[in-house]
Design a protein around this motif. Structure first.
Motif, short mmCIF file in Angstrom:
data_model
loop_
_atom_site.label_atom_id
_atom_site.label_comp_id
_atom_site.label_asym_id
_atom_site.label_seq_id
_atom_site.Cartn_x
_atom_site.Cartn_y
_atom_site.Cartn_z
N GLU A 6 -52.06 -12.48 -30.88
CA GLU A 6 -52.90 -11.33 -30.56
C GLU A 6 -53.85 -11.03 -31.73
O GLU A 6 -53.45 -11.05 -32.90
N ILE A 7 -55.11 -10.76 -31.42
CA ILE A 7 -56.11 -10.47 -32.45
C ILE A 7 -55.71 -9.25 -33.27
O ILE A 7 -55.85 -9.23 -34.50
N LEU A 8 -55.17 -8.22 -32.59
CA LEU A 8 -54.77 -7.01 -33.29
C LEU A 8 -53.67 -7.30 -34.30
O LEU A 8 -53.69 -6.79 -35.42
N TYR A 9 -52.73 -8.14 -33.94
CA TYR A 9 -51.64 -8.50 -34.85
C TYR A 9 -52.20 -9.19 -36.10
O TYR A 9 -51.81 -8.87 -37.23
N LYS A 10 -53.11 -10.12 -35.90
CA LYS A 10 -53.69 -10.85 -37.02
C LYS A 10 -54.45 -9.91 -37.97
O LYS A 10 -54.41 -10.08 -39.19
N GLU A 11 -55.16 -8.92 -37.39
CA GLU A 11 -55.90 -7.98 -38.22
C GLU A 11 -54.95 -7.03 -38.98
O GLU A 11 -55.16 -6.74 -40.15
N LEU A 12 -53.92 -6.59 -38.31
CA LEU A 12 -52.95 -5.69 -38.95
C LEU A 12 -52.24 -6.37 -40.11
O LEU A 12 -51.97 -5.75 -41.15
N PHE A 44 -52.97 0.91 -24.70
CA PHE A 44 -51.98 0.67 -25.75
C PHE A 44 -50.96 -0.41 -25.37
O PHE A 44 -49.92 -0.53 -26.02
N GLU A 45 -51.26 -1.18 -24.34
CA GLU A 45 -50.35 -2.26 -23.95
C GLU A 45 -50.21 -3.29 -25.07
O GLU A 45 -49.14 -3.87 -25.28
N THR A 46 -51.30 -3.52 -25.81
CA THR A 46 -51.26 -4.48 -26.92
C THR A 46 -50.29 -4.02 -28.00
O THR A 46 -49.56 -4.83 -28.58
N PHE A 47 -50.25 -2.72 -28.27
CA PHE A 47 -49.30 -2.18 -29.26
C PHE A 47 -47.87 -2.46 -28.83
O PHE A 47 -47.02 -2.81 -29.66
N GLN A 48 -47.60 -2.31 -27.54
CA GLN A 48 -46.25 -2.57 -27.05
C GLN A 48 -45.87 -4.04 -27.21
O GLN A 48 -44.74 -4.36 -27.54
N LYS A 49 -46.84 -4.91 -27.02
CA LYS A 49 -46.59 -6.34 -27.21
C LYS A 49 -46.20 -6.64 -28.66
O LYS A 49 -45.42 -7.55 -28.92
N LEU A 50 -46.74 -5.85 -29.59
CA LEU A 50 -46.47 -6.06 -31.02
C LEU A 50 -45.23 -5.31 -31.49
O LEU A 50 -44.89 -5.34 -32.66
N GLY A 51 -44.57 -4.63 -30.56
CA GLY A 51 -43.37 -3.87 -30.92
C GLY A 51 -43.68 -2.56 -31.61
O GLY A 51 -42.85 -2.02 -32.34
N ILE A 128 -62.84 -1.67 -41.48
CA ILE A 128 -61.94 -2.75 -41.91
C ILE A 128 -61.81 -3.75 -40.77
O ILE A 128 -61.91 -4.96 -40.96
N PHE A 129 -61.57 -3.24 -39.56
CA PHE A 129 -61.60 -4.09 -38.37
C PHE A 129 -61.77 -3.22 -37.12
O PHE A 129 -61.50 -2.02 -37.12
N SER A 130 -62.26 -3.85 -36.07
CA SER A 130 -62.30 -3.22 -34.74
C SER A 130 -61.86 -4.29 -33.74
O SER A 130 -62.29 -5.43 -33.81
N VAL A 131 -60.97 -3.89 -32.84
CA VAL A 131 -60.40 -4.84 -31.88
C VAL A 131 -60.43 -4.22 -30.49
O VAL A 131 -60.06 -3.05 -30.31
N LYS A 132 -60.82 -5.02 -29.53
CA LYS A 132 -60.83 -4.55 -28.14
C LYS A 132 -59.39 -4.52 -27.63
O LYS A 132 -58.67 -5.51 -27.70
N ILE A 133 -58.95 -3.35 -27.13
CA ILE A 133 -57.57 -3.22 -26.66
C ILE A 133 -57.48 -3.00 -25.16
O ILE A 133 -56.38 -2.96 -24.60
N ASN A 135 -60.37 -3.03 -21.32
CA ASN A 135 -61.72 -3.28 -20.83
C ASN A 135 -62.71 -2.20 -21.25
O ASN A 135 -63.91 -2.44 -21.32
N SER A 136 -62.19 -1.02 -21.54
CA SER A 136 -63.08 0.11 -21.82
C SER A 136 -62.88 0.72 -23.21
O SER A 136 -63.51 1.71 -23.54
N GLU A 137 -62.01 0.12 -24.05
CA GLU A 137 -61.71 0.76 -25.31
C GLU A 137 -61.50 -0.22 -26.46
O GLU A 137 -61.00 -1.33 -26.27
N LYS A 138 -61.91 0.21 -27.64
CA LYS A 138 -61.67 -0.52 -28.89
C LYS A 138 -60.91 0.39 -29.85
O LYS A 138 -61.03 1.62 -29.79
N ILE A 139 -60.16 -0.22 -30.73
CA ILE A 139 -59.51 0.54 -31.79
C ILE A 139 -60.12 0.15 -33.12
O ILE A 139 -60.41 -1.04 -33.37
#
Length: 282
Positions: A6-12, A44-51, A128-133, A135-139
């Motif tokens: 996951e892109i978010l995991y790599k950025e974190l 926030f489904e991506t956050f759940q995937k990352l635990g 620092i980073f922005s990631v699409k989480i 279809n309608s939102e980025k973090i």
């Protein structure tokens, strides 16, 4: 192991926060994690995937949230409690815009959704980073461009102004006093461990530094005193080119823990003794 792609995991995982600076959590992100708002689930489904199910789970990525729901911890000087058991440091866009407040509590980063950016001064931050989480939102994970330490002018008589402050949210009342708190880039704070900090004055002048913690009688300094400002903030005097070490020493907790350990070992000793005694009489 798929979550590692996951892109978010790599950025974190890239985040380095050696000085343990705090991260302010935006209102919408806080609302989801604290209330598990189902209307935001798709974001926030991506956050759940990352635990990442709770704000405390961000710690493993070197993100230390300022905003939190504290149990049995008094934060009355920052917020009026809604119950006797809990103190909640809820986020607000007003606080995100309060530079003195952010500097005071060493808040360097901001975790925020793209849809919330219109509520802050985006030019005060760098991305620092922005990631699409969804279809309608980025973090966004943002870092403040300018960060200072806070010092106080004790020559100013603020007693009449302090008298207008109430028991609750006293810190924010104090921060509104004009020409009392100032920004400084002459202070260096080094975290030695969880309970020890080394604070240095790099300037050629005497400085009254405002510690980045709420007042707590258990904070100590060797061969010096910590000034108490309305049981809300703590101040220390720093001479030119000097250094002081502050440390946290909760004697009451230590005594209670020692008593607890003694009782435990006494109970073990008695249990062994009684067992041996029973064997003798058989």
């Amino acid at each position: 192991e798929n979550f590692k792609e996951e892109i978010l995991y790599k950025e974190l995982k890239k985040i380095k926060n050696f000085k343990y600076k705090k991260t302010y959590i935006s209102p919408m992100i806080y609302d989801y994690f604290n209330k598990h708002n189902k209307s935001q689930l798709k974001n926030f489904e991506t956050f759940q995937k990352l635990g990442i199910y709770h704000l405390s789970d961000l710690n493993k990525f070197n993100i230390y949230p300022y905003n939190y729901l504290f149990k049995s911890v008094e934060k009355n000087k920052l917020v009026k409690p809604s119950s006797k058991m809990y103190s909640e440091l809820k986020p607000s866009y007003e606080q995100i815009s309060n530079e003195i407040f952010l500097d005071l509590f060493l808040i360097k980063y901001l975790l925020i959704l793209e849809s919330e950016l219109k509520n802050i001064n985006f030019n005060d931050f760098k991305v620092i980073f922005s990631v699409k989480i969804s279809n309608s939102e980025k973090i966004y994970f943002l870092e403040r461009k300018k960060i200072f330490n806070i010092v106080a002018d004790l020559k100013k008589n603020i007693t009449p102004l302090i008298d207008t402050c109430t028991e609750f949210e006293t810190v924010f009342c104090l921060l509104k006093i004009e020409n009392f708190f100032y920004k400084s880039n002459n202070i260096d704070i080094k975290r030695l461990d969880q309970n020890h900090y080394e604070i240095s004055n790099k300037s050629e002048e005497n400085i009254v530094f405002v510690l980045p913690f709420l007042y707590d009688k258990n904070w100590k300094i060797k061969n010096s005193d910590i000034k108490n400002l309305e049981n809300s903030l703590m101040l220390i005097d720093l001479k030119p080119k000097s250094m002081k070490t502050i440390y946290y020493n909760d004697i009451t907790r230590f005594i209670l823990k020692s008593i607890s350990l003694c009782c435990f070992f006494i109970a073990i000793f008695l249990l062994i003794y009684l067992r041996k005694s029973k064997k003798k009489f058989k």
